[in-house]
Write a protein that holds these residues in place. Structure first.
Motif, mmCIF file in Angstrom:
data_model
loop_
_atom_site.group_PDB
_atom_site.id
_atom_site.type_symbol
_atom_site.label_atom_id
_atom_site.label_comp_id
_atom_site.label_asym_id
_atom_site.label_seq_id
_atom_site.Cartn_x
_atom_site.Cartn_y
_atom_site.Cartn_z
ATOM 1 N N LEU A 130 -3.277 -27.051 40.957
ATOM 2 C CA LEU A 130 -3.808 -26.254 39.857
ATOM 3 C C LEU A 130 -2.838 -25.143 39.454
ATOM 4 O O LEU A 130 -2.574 -24.942 38.266
ATOM 5 N N THR A 131 -2.292 -24.435 40.437
ATOM 6 C CA THR A 131 -1.352 -23.355 40.112
ATOM 7 C C THR A 131 -0.038 -23.904 39.567
ATOM 8 O O THR A 131 0.628 -23.243 38.779
ATOM 9 N N PHE A 132 0.325 -25.116 39.967
ATOM 10 C CA PHE A 132 1.538 -25.720 39.411
ATOM 11 C C PHE A 132 1.344 -26.071 37.939
ATOM 12 O O PHE A 132 2.177 -25.748 37.097
ATOM 13 N N PHE A 133 0.235 -26.738 37.617
ATOM 14 C CA PHE A 133 0.018 -27.178 36.245
ATOM 15 C C PHE A 133 -0.411 -26.050 35.311
ATOM 16 O O PHE A 133 -0.087 -26.075 34.130
ATOM 17 N N CYS A 134 -1.130 -25.062 35.815
ATOM 18 C CA CYS A 134 -1.623 -23.984 34.943
ATOM 19 C C CYS A 134 -0.672 -22.789 34.884
ATOM 20 O O CYS A 134 -0.461 -22.219 33.824
ATOM 21 N N LEU A 135 -0.152 -22.399 36.020
ATOM 22 C CA LEU A 135 0.681 -21.198 36.059
ATOM 23 C C LEU A 135 2.157 -21.493 36.295
ATOM 24 O O LEU A 135 3.000 -20.645 36.056
ATOM 25 N N GLY A 136 2.457 -22.673 36.852
ATOM 26 C CA GLY A 136 3.846 -23.032 37.115
ATOM 27 C C GLY A 136 4.411 -22.474 38.404
ATOM 28 O O GLY A 136 5.575 -22.683 38.711
ATOM 29 N N THR A 137 3.603 -21.760 39.176
ATOM 30 C CA THR A 137 4.120 -21.133 40.395
ATOM 31 C C THR A 137 3.791 -21.916 41.659
ATOM 32 O O THR A 137 4.370 -21.645 42.702
ATOM 33 N N GLY A 138 2.905 -22.871 41.582
ATOM 34 C CA GLY A 138 2.488 -23.616 42.769
ATOM 35 C C GLY A 138 3.635 -24.329 43.454
ATOM 36 O O GLY A 138 3.750 -24.325 44.677
ATOM 37 N N LEU A 139 4.525 -24.939 42.677
ATOM 38 C CA LEU A 139 5.659 -25.653 43.257
ATOM 39 C C LEU A 139 6.611 -24.697 43.949
ATOM 40 O O LEU A 139 7.103 -24.983 45.050
ATOM 41 N N LEU A 140 6.872 -23.559 43.348
ATOM 42 C CA LEU A 140 7.772 -22.576 43.949
ATOM 43 C C LEU A 140 7.216 -22.066 45.283
ATOM 44 O O LEU A 140 7.933 -22.004 46.282
ATOM 45 N N VAL A 141 5.940 -21.725 45.303
ATOM 46 C CA VAL A 141 5.310 -21.240 46.540
ATOM 47 C C VAL A 141 5.329 -22.334 47.602
ATOM 48 O O VAL A 141 5.648 -22.083 48.760
ATOM 49 N N TYR A 142 5.025 -23.570 47.213
ATOM 50 C CA TYR A 142 5.025 -24.682 48.158
ATOM 51 C C TYR A 142 6.417 -24.897 48.742
ATOM 52 O O TYR A 142 6.579 -25.076 49.951
ATOM 53 N N LEU A 143 7.439 -24.876 47.889
ATOM 54 C CA LEU A 143 8.806 -25.058 48.376
ATOM 55 C C LEU A 143 9.243 -23.942 49.315
ATOM 56 O O LEU A 143 9.896 -24.190 50.333
ATOM 57 N N LEU A 144 8.865 -22.704 49.001
ATOM 58 C CA LEU A 144 9.199 -21.593 49.892
ATOM 59 C C LEU A 144 8.500 -21.733 51.245
ATOM 60 O O LEU A 144 9.107 -21.484 52.295
ATOM 61 N N LEU A 145 7.242 -22.132 51.219
ATOM 62 C CA LEU A 145 6.536 -22.360 52.479
ATOM 63 C C LEU A 145 7.150 -23.521 53.251
ATOM 64 O O LEU A 145 7.262 -23.476 54.479
ATOM 65 N N TRP A 146 7.580 -24.554 52.558
ATOM 66 C CA TRP A 146 8.206 -25.706 53.196
ATOM 67 C C TRP A 146 9.498 -25.296 53.909
ATOM 68 O O TRP A 146 9.815 -25.760 54.997
ATOM 69 N N ILE A 147 10.245 -24.384 53.299
ATOM 70 C CA ILE A 147 11.501 -23.921 53.885
ATOM 71 C C ILE A 147 11.260 -22.980 55.057
ATOM 72 O O ILE A 147 11.887 -23.120 56.116
ATOM 73 N N PHE A 148 10.358 -22.022 54.907
ATOM 74 C CA PHE A 148 10.228 -20.953 55.892
ATOM 75 C C PHE A 148 9.132 -21.143 56.938
ATOM 76 O O PHE A 148 9.114 -20.454 57.945
ATOM 77 N N MET A 149 8.219 -22.053 56.724
ATOM 78 C CA MET A 149 7.125 -22.279 57.669
ATOM 79 C C MET A 149 7.620 -23.198 58.790
ATOM 80 O O MET A 149 8.143 -24.271 58.517
ATOM 81 N N PRO A 150 7.470 -22.801 60.047
ATOM 82 C CA PRO A 150 7.972 -23.648 61.138
ATOM 83 C C PRO A 150 7.122 -24.901 61.308
ATOM 84 O O PRO A 150 5.950 -24.943 60.936
ATOM 85 N N GLN A 151 7.722 -25.928 61.908
ATOM 86 C CA GLN A 151 7.047 -27.187 62.188
ATOM 87 C C GLN A 151 6.172 -27.033 63.424
ATOM 88 O O GLN A 151 6.522 -26.339 64.367
ATOM 89 N N GLU A 152 5.017 -27.682 63.416
ATOM 90 C CA GLU A 152 4.117 -27.676 64.560
ATOM 91 C C GLU A 152 4.816 -28.374 65.730
ATOM 92 O O GLU A 152 5.406 -29.431 65.574
ATOM 93 N N SER A 153 4.739 -27.782 66.905
ATOM 94 C CA SER A 153 5.398 -28.378 68.073
ATOM 95 C C SER A 153 4.529 -29.497 68.647
ATOM 96 O O SER A 153 3.316 -29.525 68.449
ATOM 97 N N TYR A 154 5.176 -30.397 69.345
ATOM 98 C CA TYR A 154 4.443 -31.476 70.003
ATOM 99 C C TYR A 154 3.690 -30.905 71.183
ATOM 100 O O TYR A 154 4.148 -30.018 71.863
ATOM 101 N N LYS A 155 2.486 -31.462 71.433
ATOM 102 C CA LYS A 155 1.675 -30.932 72.533
ATOM 103 C C LYS A 155 1.692 -31.868 73.692
ATOM 104 O O LYS A 155 1.783 -32.994 73.693
#
Length: 82
Positions: free
Chosen positions: A57-82
């Motif tokens: 919704l934020t991507f199609f209406c505001l255009g910021t959803g993709l940017l936020v998603y990409l930033l989270l994809w870069i900076f958010m760590p991967q879940e470790s194996y348990k």
């Protein structure tokens, strides 16, 4: 914001904002592209499908959803194996 308490800990109980942010990771199990929405769904009261809807919704209406998603994809760590 020092000492801010959030009631979103999936284990029950309260955690500080800093601890919650440290626990926020990309999901290995619930992912379509990068695991961002699955990770947000795991550590917030909103389910992952709703996070996906919000990002679309934020991507199609505001255009910021993709940017936020990409930033989270870069900076958010991967879940470790348990």
């Amino acid at each position: 914001m020092d000492g801010l308490i959030l009631d979103i800990c999936p284990e029950g109980g309260n955690v500080t904002e800093e601890i919650w942010l440290n626990k926020l990771v990309k999901s290995r199990d619930d992912k379509w592209i990068g695991g961002i929405c699955g990770g947000l769904g795991k550590y917030t009261p909103l389910p992952s499908w709703l996070w996906r809807f919000i990002f679309c919704l934020t991507f199609f209406c505001l255009g910021t959803g993709l940017l936020v998603y990409l930033l989270l994809w870069i900076f958010m760590p991967q879940e470790s194996y348990k």
